[in-house]
Enzyme design. Sequence first.
Site, PDB file in Angstrom:
ATOM      1  N   SER A 154       0.828  -1.217   0.000  1.00  0.00           N
ATOM      2  CA  SER A 154       0.000   0.000   0.000  1.00  0.00           C
ATOM      3  C   SER A 154       0.859   1.262   0.000  1.00  0.00           C
ATOM      4  CB  SER A 154      -0.937   0.007   1.209  1.00  0.00           C
ATOM      5  OG  SER A 154      -0.228   0.327   2.395  1.00  0.00           O
ATOM      6  N   CYS A 167       0.061   5.811 -17.702  1.00  0.00           N
ATOM      7  CA  CYS A 167       1.010   4.738 -17.992  1.00  0.00           C
ATOM      8  C   CYS A 167       0.208   3.548 -18.493  1.00  0.00           C
ATOM      9  CB  CYS A 167       1.789   4.364 -16.743  1.00  0.00           C
ATOM     10  SG  CYS A 167       2.868   2.949 -17.022  1.00  0.00           S
ATOM     11  N   MET A 204      -1.589   5.162 -11.809  1.00  0.00           N
ATOM     12  CA  MET A 204      -0.660   5.996 -12.589  1.00  0.00           C
ATOM     13  C   MET A 204      -1.390   6.577 -13.810  1.00  0.00           C
ATOM     14  SD  MET A 204       3.168   4.918 -13.709  1.00  0.00           S
ATOM     15  CE  MET A 204       4.172   5.366 -12.293  1.00  0.00           C
TER      16      MET A 204
HETATM   17 CU   LIG Z   1       4.055   2.560 -15.323  1.00  0.00          CU
END
Ligand SMILES: [Cu+2]
Length: 263
Positions: A161, A243, A253
């Site tokens: 986490s 990403c 992300m």
């Molecule tokens: Cu990544």
Amino acid sequence: MGPVIRAAVGDDIVVHFKNNTRYPASVHPHGVFYTKKHEGTPYNDFNTDKADDNVAPGGEYTYSWSVPERAGPGKNDPSSIAWIYHGHVDELVDTNSGLIGPIIITREDEQRADGSPKDVDREFVSLFTVFDENVSLHLDENLSRCKTGSCDPEDEDFQESNLMHGINGLVYGDNRGYSMFKGEHVRWYILGMGTEVDLHTPHWHGATLLHNGNRLDVTEVLPVVTKTLDMQPDVAGVWMYHCHVNDHITAGMMTRFLVKEDK
Ligand SMILES: [Cu+2]
């Protein structure tokens, strides 16, 4: 991220560093010209000038770096390129504590008064890295404030986490300010950082980009690699920017950029 340091080829960069943290710190630059007194990294290099390597809390040091031709854009680069600077007392720990920033170098005679490239309307910097807060300088302080749930630093779920899959350290759309107008010449500086999980594939929806003459809408970065890409957005809208590594999408992300119709 730390402040953007800008220069053009032929300039000298002077950084008046004051360590306002509670830990020893340094500033180590990539790409620019520096001597041993201005490298900011402690190791057995048979050099007796150590003041730059390890600045005590409250201490100060002035780093001088120059920008010769070999620190600026190469023949196939656009008018500006990015490098990274970061703490290097303990590189792994310092960078995971957030001691990272960009250096942008513009080709000589192609810069505005503020150092930005003349042929570009707008620039953005994105750092793709999984910040590992398990090895941050702030771990003990963070643990002392942890009141609910599992805060056992030996617990694997808790460790997981603390892996923050971020763009500029922000997850799940928390980035702000990626805003531009249709038709503008927009430059993106992509920075990588981290460890073996840090293979990232930044992807822009609704637009394509040029990287050194090659067309793409996804690029790739590995730790401490930097890339400069140019975009000319032609469709207005709020567009996803993330990403494209599956595990990194689910971990947050991702963010958005805004293309506005008219000025
Ligand atoms: Cu990544």
